[in-house]
Design a protein around this motif. Structure first.
Motif, mmCIF file in Angstrom:
data_model
loop_
_atom_site.group_PDB
_atom_site.id
_atom_site.type_symbol
_atom_site.label_atom_id
_atom_site.label_comp_id
_atom_site.label_asym_id
_atom_site.label_seq_id
_atom_site.Cartn_x
_atom_site.Cartn_y
_atom_site.Cartn_z
ATOM 1 N N ALA A 97 0.827 -1.208 0.000
ATOM 2 C CA ALA A 97 0.000 0.000 0.000
ATOM 3 C C ALA A 97 0.862 1.259 0.000
ATOM 4 O O ALA A 97 0.600 2.208 -0.750
ATOM 5 N N GLY A 98 1.894 1.277 0.843
ATOM 6 C CA GLY A 98 2.757 2.447 0.899
ATOM 7 C C GLY A 98 3.504 2.682 -0.398
ATOM 8 O O GLY A 98 3.596 3.814 -0.880
ATOM 9 N N ALA A 99 4.041 1.620 -0.994
ATOM 10 C CA ALA A 99 4.802 1.767 -2.233
ATOM 11 C C ALA A 99 3.898 2.176 -3.391
ATOM 12 O O ALA A 99 4.280 3.005 -4.229
ATOM 13 N N ALA A 100 2.693 1.590 -3.472
ATOM 14 C CA ALA A 100 1.771 1.934 -4.562
ATOM 15 C C ALA A 100 1.341 3.392 -4.472
ATOM 16 O O ALA A 100 1.364 4.132 -5.476
ATOM 17 N N ILE A 112 10.570 3.027 -9.093
ATOM 18 C CA ILE A 112 10.186 3.724 -7.863
ATOM 19 C C ILE A 112 9.440 2.782 -6.934
ATOM 20 O O ILE A 112 9.691 2.752 -5.720
ATOM 21 N N PHE A 113 8.513 1.997 -7.489
ATOM 22 C CA PHE A 113 7.742 1.058 -6.669
ATOM 23 C C PHE A 113 8.653 0.045 -5.997
ATOM 24 O O PHE A 113 8.495 -0.247 -4.807
ATOM 25 N N LEU A 114 9.601 -0.488 -6.752
ATOM 26 C CA LEU A 114 10.502 -1.491 -6.180
ATOM 27 C C LEU A 114 11.349 -0.901 -5.058
ATOM 28 O O LEU A 114 11.502 -1.513 -3.991
ATOM 29 N N LEU A 115 11.885 0.302 -5.282
ATOM 30 C CA LEU A 115 12.696 0.944 -4.250
ATOM 31 C C LEU A 115 11.866 1.237 -3.000
ATOM 32 O O LEU A 115 12.322 1.017 -1.869
ATOM 33 N N GLN A 116 10.636 1.718 -3.195
ATOM 34 C CA GLN A 116 9.775 2.001 -2.056
ATOM 35 C C GLN A 116 9.350 0.722 -1.345
ATOM 36 O O GLN A 116 9.266 0.679 -0.113
ATOM 37 N N PHE A 117 9.075 -0.314 -2.112
ATOM 38 C CA PHE A 117 8.676 -1.592 -1.513
ATOM 39 C C PHE A 117 9.795 -2.151 -0.646
ATOM 40 O O PHE A 117 9.559 -2.559 0.503
ATOM 41 N N ILE A 125 10.078 11.294 -6.223
ATOM 42 C CA ILE A 125 9.630 12.449 -7.011
ATOM 43 C C ILE A 125 10.733 12.902 -7.958
ATOM 44 O O ILE A 125 10.482 13.214 -9.132
ATOM 45 N N TYR A 126 11.949 12.957 -7.454
ATOM 46 C CA TYR A 126 13.084 13.350 -8.297
ATOM 47 C C TYR A 126 13.257 12.374 -9.463
ATOM 48 O O TYR A 126 13.434 12.788 -10.619
#
Length: 285
Positions: free
Chosen positions: A86-89, A204-209, A159-160
Motif C-alpha cells: 500500500a505504501g509503495a503503490a 520507484i515502486f521497487l525501491l519504495q517496496f 519524485i526526483y
C-alpha cells in the motif's frame, strides 16, 4: 605489435573493475549465505558447528517459526505486505504525479520546489523519525497502521526520479498533439504520460517496496502492539528474547531467511518491465 599491446592494455584495464565488482558481490552475498546456512541448524548446531556447514534443523525451525505465538509470524508478514504494498503503490502514484507536473508544466516556484525536494533526498530518514512520531502523536495516530503508512507516502527521491524520467520519456510534441485533438490535461497524463512512465514507476515502486519491507526504526517507534508489527520489528523482539530461550535464535534466523523470498519474487516479476524499456530504447536508437 602496437595493436596487440593495445588489446593487452585494454584487458588489464578491465581486470580492476571486475575484481572490485567481485569483492562487492562477495561482501553483499556472504551475510545472505550465512543466514541461509544458519537457518538449517538447530539451536545446538548453531553454536557448535562450522559457520557455513549445513545443519539438520531446517524443518524444525520452520515449524517453530510458523507456530510461534499462534502464527504470529504470518501476521507480521501480512503487516509488512500491507505497509510495503500500500505504501509503495501510493508513494509511486504521488511521485509520478509530482514528477510529471514539475517536468512538463511551467508554474511559479517550480525551481524552488524542486530544489527543496532535492534537499529532502539528502536528509537521512532516521532524523525524521522523532518529528514524525510527534506529528502522528498530535494527530492521535500513534500505535495504528496509519502512523507507519502516512510517513512513507512522500518520497523525495521518488519524485526526483519521476521528474527525470518524465522529462526523458514523455515528448512535448506528443502532448501538444493531444491538446490539439482536444484532450484534457488529465486525459493526457492518464493516456499518454502514465503509460510512458511505467518503467520508471516500476523502479520507484521497487525501491519504495524494499524500503518499506526493511523499515525498522519508524514502526519500532510508532507501534507497541505486537500484532501490528512488521517482520523487522517482530523478529527483533524474538531475537531480544533469545538470551533466555536459545531456541528463539533459530526462529529469528529462519524468519529472516523466509522474509527475503518476497523480495526475490518481486524482483524477478518486475524485471521484465526494465527489459521492455531497454528494448524500446534500442529500437528508438
Amino acid at each position: 605489435m602496437s595493436a596487440a599491446n593495445s588489446v593487452l592494455t585494454h584487458r588489464r584495464a578491465q581486470i580492476l573493475p571486475t575484481v572490485v565488482l567481485l569483492l562487492g558481490a562477495i561482501y553483499c552475498l556472504v551475510p545472505v549465505a550465512w543466514v541461509l546456512v544458519a537457518s538449517t541448524k538447530s539451536s545446538g548446531e548453531l553454536f557448535s558447528t562450522f559457520t557455513f556447514a549445513p545443519g539438520t534443523g531446517l524443518l524444525d525451525n520452520l515449524r517453530d517459526l510458523f507456530t510461534y505465538g499462534n502464527g504470529l509470524y504470518l501476521r507480521w508478514t501480512a503487516n509488512s505486505a500491507l505497509y510495503a504494498v500500500a505504501g509503495a503503490a501510493a508513494s509511486t502514484l504521488i511521485s509520478a504525479l509530482a514528477g510529471y507536473a514539475m517536468a512538463k508544466y511551467e508554474f511559479r516556484g517550480r525551481s524552488v520546489l524542486f530544489y527543496a525536494i532535492l534537499a529532502g533526498v539528502l536528509v537521512p530518514g532516521m532524523t525524521l523519525a522523532i518529528p514524525q512520531y510527534l506529528l502522528m502523536s498530535e494527530l492521535d495516530l500513534v500505535g495504528g497502521y496509519w502512523s507507519v503508512l502516512l510517513p512513507s507516502l512522500i518520497s523525495p527521491f521518488g519524485i526526483y526520479l519521476a521528474r527525470v524520467y518524465a522529462m526523458a520519456s514523455v515528448p512535448d510534441t506528443t502532448m501538444e498533439a493531444a491538446r490539439i485533438d482536444g484532450a484534457s490535461e488529465y486525459r493526457i497524463f492518464g493516456s499518454i504520460g502514465l503509460p510512458m512512465m511505467v518503467p520508471g514507476m516500476v523502479t520507484i515502486f521497487l525501491l519504495q517496496f524494499v524500503g518499506s519491507w526493511n523499515n525498522f526504526l519508524l514502526p519500532y517507534i510508532m507501534l507497541s502492539d505486537e500484532t501490528k508489527f512488521p517482520i523487522t520489528v517482530g523478529l527483533y523482539t524474538v531475537l531480544s528474547k533469545g538470551s533466555g530461550q536459545p531456541t528463539l535464535y533459530g526462529i529469528a534466523i529462519v524468519g529472516a531467511a523466509v522474509s527475503v523470498i518476497p523480495l526475490i519474487v518481486l524482483l524477478l516479476t518486475l524485471q521484465r518491465f526494465w527489459r521492455l524499456d531497454l528494448l524500446s530504447g534500442g529500437l528508438k536508437g
